[in-house]
Design an enzyme around this catalytic site. Structure first.
Site, PDB file in Angstrom:
ATOM      1  N   PHE A  65      11.605-121.595  -3.020  1.00 12.37           N
ATOM      2  CA  PHE A  65      12.061-121.736  -4.408  1.00 12.37           C
ATOM      3  C   PHE A  65      12.769-123.086  -4.636  1.00 12.37           C
ATOM      4  O   PHE A  65      13.403-123.296  -5.658  1.00 12.37           O
ATOM      5  CB  PHE A  65      13.032-120.595  -4.758  1.00 12.37           C
ATOM      6  CG  PHE A  65      12.395-119.239  -4.690  1.00 12.37           C
ATOM      7  CD1 PHE A  65      11.765-118.705  -5.808  1.00 12.37           C
ATOM      8  CD2 PHE A  65      12.398-118.508  -3.513  1.00 12.37           C
ATOM      9  CE1 PHE A  65      11.164-117.454  -5.756  1.00 12.37           C
ATOM     10  CE2 PHE A  65      11.799-117.262  -3.445  1.00 12.37           C
ATOM     11  CZ  PHE A  65      11.169-116.736  -4.572  1.00 12.37           C
ATOM     12  N   SER A  66      12.650-123.960  -3.664  1.00 10.09           N
ATOM     13  CA  SER A  66      13.465-125.180  -3.618  1.00 10.09           C
ATOM     14  C   SER A  66      13.257-126.129  -4.798  1.00 10.09           C
ATOM     15  O   SER A  66      12.139-126.527  -5.113  1.00 10.09           O
ATOM     16  CB  SER A  66      13.148-125.912  -2.315  1.00 10.09           C
ATOM     17  OG  SER A  66      13.590-127.244  -2.363  1.00 10.09           O
ATOM     18  N   ASN A  67      14.375-126.523  -5.424  1.00  7.64           N
ATOM     19  CA  ASN A  67      14.316-127.541  -6.485  1.00  7.64           C
ATOM     20  C   ASN A  67      13.899-128.892  -5.913  1.00  7.64           C
ATOM     21  O   ASN A  67      13.270-129.694  -6.603  1.00  7.64           O
ATOM     22  CB  ASN A  67      15.691-127.695  -7.140  1.00  7.64           C
ATOM     23  CG  ASN A  67      16.099-126.457  -7.920  1.00  7.64           C
ATOM     24  OD1 ASN A  67      15.255-125.750  -8.458  1.00  7.64           O
ATOM     25  ND2 ASN A  67      17.393-126.195  -7.970  1.00  7.64           N
ATOM     26  N   HIS A  68      14.278-129.133  -4.677  1.00  7.82           N
ATOM     27  CA  HIS A  68      13.933-130.411  -4.035  1.00  7.82           C
ATOM     28  C   HIS A  68      12.416-130.513  -3.796  1.00  7.82           C
ATOM     29  O   HIS A  68      11.802-131.550  -4.061  1.00  7.82           O
ATOM     30  CB  HIS A  68      14.715-130.523  -2.723  1.00  7.82           C
ATOM     31  CG  HIS A  68      14.323-131.681  -1.877  1.00  7.82           C
ATOM     32  ND1 HIS A  68      14.541-132.993  -2.256  1.00  7.82           N
ATOM     33  CD2 HIS A  68      13.704-131.746  -0.677  1.00  7.82           C
ATOM     34  CE1 HIS A  68      14.085-133.805  -1.307  1.00  7.82           C
ATOM     35  NE2 HIS A  68      13.572-133.075  -0.352  1.00  7.82           N
ATOM     36  N   ILE A  69      11.806-129.422  -3.323  1.00 11.22           N
ATOM     37  CA  ILE A  69      10.343-129.391  -3.134  1.00 11.22           C
ATOM     38  C   ILE A  69       9.648-129.631  -4.479  1.00 11.22           C
ATOM     39  O   ILE A  69       8.730-130.449  -4.585  1.00 11.22           O
ATOM     40  CB  ILE A  69       9.910-128.030  -2.524  1.00 11.22           C
ATOM     41  CG1 ILE A  69      10.339-127.942  -1.050  1.00 11.22           C
ATOM     42  CG2 ILE A  69       8.410-127.785  -2.685  1.00 11.22           C
ATOM     43  CD1 ILE A  69       9.578-128.821  -0.088  1.00 11.22           C
TER      44      ILE A  69
END
Ligand SMILES: *Cc1c(COP(=O)(O)O)cnc(C)c1O
Length: 302
Positions: A65-69
């Site tokens: 769920f990563s915002n960075h990804i």
């Protein structure tokens, strides 16, 4: 083409108090690129492009769920950079299409490699393997935090932010608050709202920032990623009252805690507070899918 700097509006959150609260809307940078992630990636990607203009290839790490990804994938699409995401959790191998963050990242051209939680924990080992396999790639750590990231955060501070007494941000890996602390004015106090229960964070931030003008406040409500019903209610009320969408993992937890502190008179009368809305909104649809499965209230989306 290199990443540009962007100017960001500041909006007031009216309070019935002798205290002023404003939000700096880094969330408006891009729907999939959380504001602080953009600034953290700015120098990382631009300095890499200075030396590798031919076949740029970026590798990074994150949860499903990563915002960075999401940010790296969206930037890859926009600036024609090949991207590879090392994703925590083998179980997503066969069902990444069901995860909105990964589905959109893939749509933006990102390839994935799924690793077990144990493999993921051994970042140094993983990085070594990737460096051997892809000698010319830019490998960015989880959450994007490194020295280049801290330098990029200086663009969140402007002429306009200089008059505030307090600067507030949510804290995950610590890169964002380190940059704010490093570039804050002498008179400003920096408050970091920790959404992870990680006791090594203070020293990590101190090392990256080299200043002790910051304080870390617990806002994790149990553990990283946990979404309580109270938190959902707060986010929905905030949206109704002020017309601004918060996310459940970072900015919702920060604002809820900040409101509690204001109510408890943590801030002296006359204080001028600036909170950074770092974004994270791409994660809401994934969060809502989990909440739906648990038969719980959902987060309204504007
Ligand atoms: C990653 C993130 C943060 C935390 O930033 P760190 O530099 O990892 O501490 C805060 N808010 C949002 C929306 C984020 O995506």
């Amino acid at each position: 083409m290199k990443l540009p700097t962007i100017s960001i509006p500041i909006t007031e959150i009216p309070l019935q108090k002798n205290i002023q609260l404003f939000l700096k809307r880094e969330d408006l940078i891009h729907p999939q690129i959380s504001g602080n992630k953009y600034w953290k990636l700015l120098y990382n990607i631009n300095s890499y492009l200075d030396h590798n203009p031919e076949n740029p290839f970026i590798i990074t790490f994150g949860g499903a769920f990563s915002n960075h990804i999401a940010a790296v994938a969206a930037l890859g699409k926009e600036y024609q950079l090949k991207t590879l995401g090392i994703i925590r959790g083998e179980e997503f191998q066969d069902k990444w299409q069901e995860n909105p963050t990964l589905k959109l990242a893939h749509h933006h051209g990102m390839d994935f490699r799924f690793v077990t939680r144990e493999e993921y924990r051994d970042k140094d080992g993983l990085t070594q393997i990737l460096e051997n396999e892809f000698a010319d790639a830019l490998i960015i750590p989880e959450g994007g935090t490194n020295e280049h990231a801290v330098e990029g955060i200086q663009f969140m501070l402007t002429e306009e932010t200089k008059s505030f007494d307090y600067l507030c941000t949510a804290v995950g890996t610590g890169g964002t608050i380190a940059g704010i602390s490093k570039f804050a004015e002498e008179h400003q106090k920096v408050l970091g709202f920790k959404v992870v229960d990680d006791h090594s964070l203070y020293n990590k931030v101190l090392e990256l920032s080299t200043r002790n003008n910051f304080e870390l406040i617990e806002a994790h409500e149990g553990k990283y990623g946990k979404i309580t019903d109270e938190n959902i209610r707060f986010i929905n009320d905030f949206n109704l009252n002020y017309g601004i969408q918060l996310d459940p993992i970072y900015t919702g937890k920060m604002m809820k805690k900040l409101f509690e502190m204001i109510k408890e008179n943590y801030f002296p009368a006359g204080s001028k507070i600036l909170a950074f809305h770092t974004g994270g909104l791409q994660g809401i649809s994934g969060a809502n899918e989990l909440l739906k499965k648990q038969n719980r209230a959902l987060i309204y989306i504007n």
